[in-house]
Write a protein that holds these residues in place. Sequence first.
Motif, PDB file in Angstrom:
ATOM      1  N   GLY A  65       0.772  -1.225   0.000  1.00 34.02           N
ATOM      2  CA  GLY A  65       0.000   0.000   0.000  1.00 34.02           C
ATOM      3  C   GLY A  65       0.805   1.276   0.000  1.00 34.02           C
ATOM      4  O   GLY A  65       0.223   2.356   0.115  1.00 34.02           O
ATOM      5  N   ILE A  66       2.114   1.203  -0.156  1.00 36.93           N
ATOM      6  CA  ILE A  66       2.884   2.444  -0.138  1.00 36.93           C
ATOM      7  C   ILE A  66       2.669   3.247  -1.417  1.00 36.93           C
ATOM      8  O   ILE A  66       2.491   4.467  -1.366  1.00 36.93           O
ATOM      9  CB  ILE A  66       4.392   2.186   0.109  1.00 36.93           C
ATOM     10  CG1 ILE A  66       5.165   3.517   0.143  1.00 36.93           C
ATOM     11  CG2 ILE A  66       4.986   1.221  -0.894  1.00 36.93           C
ATOM     12  CD1 ILE A  66       6.607   3.389   0.582  1.00 36.93           C
ATOM     13  N   TYR A  67       2.659   2.595  -2.576  1.00 36.05           N
ATOM     14  CA  TYR A  67       2.497   3.309  -3.844  1.00 36.05           C
ATOM     15  C   TYR A  67       1.183   2.981  -4.550  1.00 36.05           C
ATOM     16  O   TYR A  67       0.792   3.687  -5.476  1.00 36.05           O
ATOM     17  CB  TYR A  67       3.653   2.989  -4.782  1.00 36.05           C
ATOM     18  CG  TYR A  67       4.990   3.523  -4.302  1.00 36.05           C
ATOM     19  CD1 TYR A  67       5.189   4.883  -4.093  1.00 36.05           C
ATOM     20  CD2 TYR A  67       6.056   2.667  -4.069  1.00 36.05           C
ATOM     21  CE1 TYR A  67       6.408   5.377  -3.662  1.00 36.05           C
ATOM     22  CE2 TYR A  67       7.289   3.151  -3.635  1.00 36.05           C
ATOM     23  CZ  TYR A  67       7.450   4.508  -3.434  1.00 36.05           C
ATOM     24  OH  TYR A  67       8.665   5.002  -3.005  1.00 36.05           O
ATOM     25  N   ASN A  68       0.549   1.909  -4.163  1.00 38.02           N
ATOM     26  CA  ASN A  68      -0.714   1.488  -4.763  1.00 38.02           C
ATOM     27  C   ASN A  68      -1.759   1.400  -3.660  1.00 38.02           C
ATOM     28  O   ASN A  68      -1.419   1.291  -2.482  1.00 38.02           O
ATOM     29  CB  ASN A  68      -0.556   0.111  -5.433  1.00 38.02           C
ATOM     30  CG  ASN A  68       0.639   0.050  -6.348  1.00 38.02           C
ATOM     31  OD1 ASN A  68       0.811   0.892  -7.222  1.00 38.02           O
ATOM     32  ND2 ASN A  68       1.497  -0.952  -6.147  1.00 38.02           N
ATOM     33  N   PRO A  69      -3.033   1.424  -3.998  1.00 39.54           N
ATOM     34  CA  PRO A  69      -4.059   1.259  -2.966  1.00 39.54           C
ATOM     35  C   PRO A  69      -3.829  -0.021  -2.166  1.00 39.54           C
ATOM     36  O   PRO A  69      -3.493  -1.071  -2.733  1.00 39.54           O
ATOM     37  CB  PRO A  69      -5.356   1.200  -3.774  1.00 39.54           C
ATOM     38  CG  PRO A  69      -5.054   1.979  -5.018  1.00 39.54           C
ATOM     39  CD  PRO A  69      -3.618   1.678  -5.331  1.00 39.54           C
ATOM     40  N   LEU A  70      -3.994   0.067  -0.855  1.00 40.68           N
ATOM     41  CA  LEU A  70      -3.705  -1.068   0.012  1.00 40.68           C
ATOM     42  C   LEU A  70      -4.527  -2.294  -0.346  1.00 40.68           C
ATOM     43  O   LEU A  70      -4.018  -3.420  -0.318  1.00 40.68           O
ATOM     44  CB  LEU A  70      -3.948  -0.676   1.473  1.00 40.68           C
ATOM     45  CG  LEU A  70      -3.737  -1.768   2.517  1.00 40.68           C
ATOM     46  CD1 LEU A  70      -2.320  -2.333   2.457  1.00 40.68           C
ATOM     47  CD2 LEU A  70      -4.045  -1.239   3.917  1.00 40.68           C
ATOM     48  N   ASP A  71      -5.793  -2.094  -0.711  1.00 41.89           N
ATOM     49  CA  ASP A  71      -6.615  -3.259  -1.037  1.00 41.89           C
ATOM     50  C   ASP A  71      -6.111  -3.970  -2.286  1.00 41.89           C
ATOM     51  O   ASP A  71      -6.164  -5.203  -2.380  1.00 41.89           O
ATOM     52  CB  ASP A  71      -8.085  -2.879  -1.171  1.00 41.89           C
ATOM     53  CG  ASP A  71      -8.328  -1.725  -2.125  1.00 41.89           C
ATOM     54  OD1 ASP A  71      -7.356  -1.071  -2.553  1.00 41.89           O
ATOM     55  OD2 ASP A  71      -9.501  -1.470  -2.457  1.00 41.89           O
ATOM     56  N   TYR A  99       0.984   5.413   1.468  1.00 39.10           N
ATOM     57  CA  TYR A  99       0.143   4.550   2.288  1.00 39.10           C
ATOM     58  C   TYR A  99      -1.307   5.019   2.168  1.00 39.10           C
ATOM     59  O   TYR A  99      -1.829   5.101   1.052  1.00 39.10           O
ATOM     60  CB  TYR A  99       0.649   4.500   3.731  1.00 39.10           C
ATOM     61  CG  TYR A  99       2.031   3.888   3.840  1.00 39.10           C
ATOM     62  CD1 TYR A  99       2.213   2.499   3.831  1.00 39.10           C
ATOM     63  CD2 TYR A  99       3.166   4.699   3.910  1.00 39.10           C
ATOM     64  CE1 TYR A  99       3.477   1.942   3.894  1.00 39.10           C
ATOM     65  CE2 TYR A  99       4.437   4.151   3.977  1.00 39.10           C
ATOM     66  CZ  TYR A  99       4.589   2.775   3.968  1.00 39.10           C
ATOM     67  OH  TYR A  99       5.837   2.234   4.020  1.00 39.10           O
ATOM     68  N   LEU A 100      -1.957   5.374   3.257  1.00 43.90           N
ATOM     69  CA  LEU A 100      -3.369   5.755   3.188  1.00 43.90           C
ATOM     70  C   LEU A 100      -3.556   7.247   2.935  1.00 43.90           C
ATOM     71  O   LEU A 100      -4.691   7.726   2.874  1.00 43.90           O
ATOM     72  CB  LEU A 100      -4.084   5.344   4.483  1.00 43.90           C
ATOM     73  CG  LEU A 100      -4.056   3.844   4.782  1.00 43.90           C
ATOM     74  CD1 LEU A 100      -4.706   3.567   6.132  1.00 43.90           C
ATOM     75  CD2 LEU A 100      -4.743   3.047   3.691  1.00 43.90           C
ATOM     76  N   ASN A 101      -2.449   7.991   2.789  1.00 41.94           N
ATOM     77  CA  ASN A 101      -2.496   9.423   2.492  1.00 41.94           C
ATOM     78  C   ASN A 101      -3.396  10.188   3.470  1.00 41.94           C
ATOM     79  O   ASN A 101      -4.260  10.974   3.083  1.00 41.94           O
ATOM     80  CB  ASN A 101      -2.967   9.669   1.054  1.00 41.94           C
ATOM     81  CG  ASN A 101      -1.885   9.327   0.051  1.00 41.94           C
ATOM     82  OD1 ASN A 101      -0.768   9.846   0.111  1.00 41.94           O
ATOM     83  ND2 ASN A 101      -2.198   8.416  -0.854  1.00 41.94           N
ATOM     84  N   ARG A 102      -3.135   9.944   4.745  1.00 43.31           N
ATOM     85  CA  ARG A 102      -3.922  10.621   5.755  1.00 43.31           C
ATOM     86  C   ARG A 102      -3.126  10.677   7.050  1.00 43.31           C
ATOM     87  O   ARG A 102      -2.170   9.921   7.258  1.00 43.31           O
ATOM     88  CB  ARG A 102      -5.259   9.908   5.999  1.00 43.31           C
ATOM     89  CG  ARG A 102      -5.127   8.458   6.441  1.00 43.31           C
ATOM     90  CD  ARG A 102      -6.437   7.888   6.927  1.00 43.31           C
ATOM     91  NE  ARG A 102      -6.851   8.532   8.175  1.00 43.31           N
ATOM     92  CZ  ARG A 102      -8.071   8.407   8.702  1.00 43.31           C
ATOM     93  NH1 ARG A 102      -8.999   7.707   8.065  1.00 43.31           N
ATOM     94  NH2 ARG A 102      -8.376   9.000   9.839  1.00 43.31           N
TER      95      ARG A 102
END
Length: 488
Positions: A65-71, A99-102
């Motif tokens: 999930g660092i560069y792509n959506p975690l799911d 990651y989740l950009n939050r």
Amino acid sequence: MYDLVVKGATVVRPGFPDEILDIGVADGRFVEIAPDLATEGVPLVVDGRGKVAFPGVVDAHQHWGIYNPLDEDTVSESKASAQGGVTTGITYLRTGRYYLNRSGPYSEVLPLAQSLSKGRAYVDFGFHVAPILRSHIDEIPEIIGDFGVTSFKIFMFYGRHGLHGRSSDQEHFLMLPEGESYDYAHFEFIMRGIEAARRDPRFSQYADAISLSLHCETAEIMAAYTKLVEEAGTLKGLEAYHASRPPHSEGLAVTIASYLAHETELPNINLLHLSSKKAMDAAMMMAKTFPHIDFRREVTIGHLLADITTANGIGAKVNPPIRPREDVEALWEHLLEGHVDWVVSDHACCRDEVKFGEPREDVFVAKSGFGGTEYLLPGLVSEGTKRGLSYAQIAELTSRNPAKRFGLYTKGEIRPGYDADFALVDPNSTWTVHADESLSSQEYTPFEGFELTARVTDTFVRGNHVLDEGRIVGEPVGQFQFRPTTRP
């Protein structure tokens, strides 16, 4: 009655000689390791003749999930994990960009990460957490007790140097509130917070499973050397990146981290992805200087297999950098001397369109990190056995040691009562690495064209056959590991 029997594999168990035995599995656990197990009525019997059964790899350093959506990463990168004999991946999680950009409390971030991963992984998984905000330190007991995360991380260079190179915008990158900083003082307070949790009576029975990992590079040294390398303009590619993040930056950071551990009385310290002779020398020096600190030293398969001339181009950009051959050989010397505790992948899938900037050949505009979990066990068996590394040592480095350190007490060994996580390896399969054969969504690999002499053919997660003759089979069976795990 067994649910699964593997017949006639060479079973690797540290502390025992390698033996040709059968493996009996029931209810997701090993129940018997012995010759000539009965197979009548067993639903699945696998022929293990000519193959080596290793305990499932605990790849304790991944970045889903660092560069792509975690799911999305949870699906594709867990499949790649199974290709590498990995049955449990522990992935890093932090607040801020990527990651989740939050930002925000982990009481909100961790449930979100778990929900995005649930039901999607083909291997078991867990999280390490990086306390970025001051308030995260106060959350450490909750992170341990309520969310089953017993391991934490500090990125020592983040406060003053960017993930991909020099940066003057780290407060924005880390989403820090006004008045907060990510610096040595914050690192000290993280250590004090973790040690306070270790001494909390609620966690006293498993204090040994609570640890802190550090990415050891020094921002100020790297910023200065990056400027020197860019201004000189004589070095290119991986050689330039190595020079911009010099090995003594690692050694200095190891020394600072070690003294802070001493000052805060935090004994469980993991020094991550040591990449150079100077870093390893510093780590060994600190172990002698502070014998009361239980240091563990980690090396990645990338830093063991590739150097700045053999890696396939700037796709191999990573932090700390791929180094020259003399550093690679120094890592192997330390590993063979028993100074390395575990080998991991530092898997961070970074697709082509994200990895490379403009101009494409400029290493300083490329993103840092690459995938490699699919080559972890085959790479270590291939190169390690040539250098005299035994199968039992490989099992310790890839399975038993990280499982014990990170509180995965049901994993890491082929032994009755443990989770039936294991991989079958053909030790006589010579093959050439090609990115298009990987199940990762990354379209390139730094190991393109490398010749390996061992291949994972089958991977089992709690007795579930997830990789069958190199092909993913069945539905995702991976489960989140609430640590520490316990055996019934």
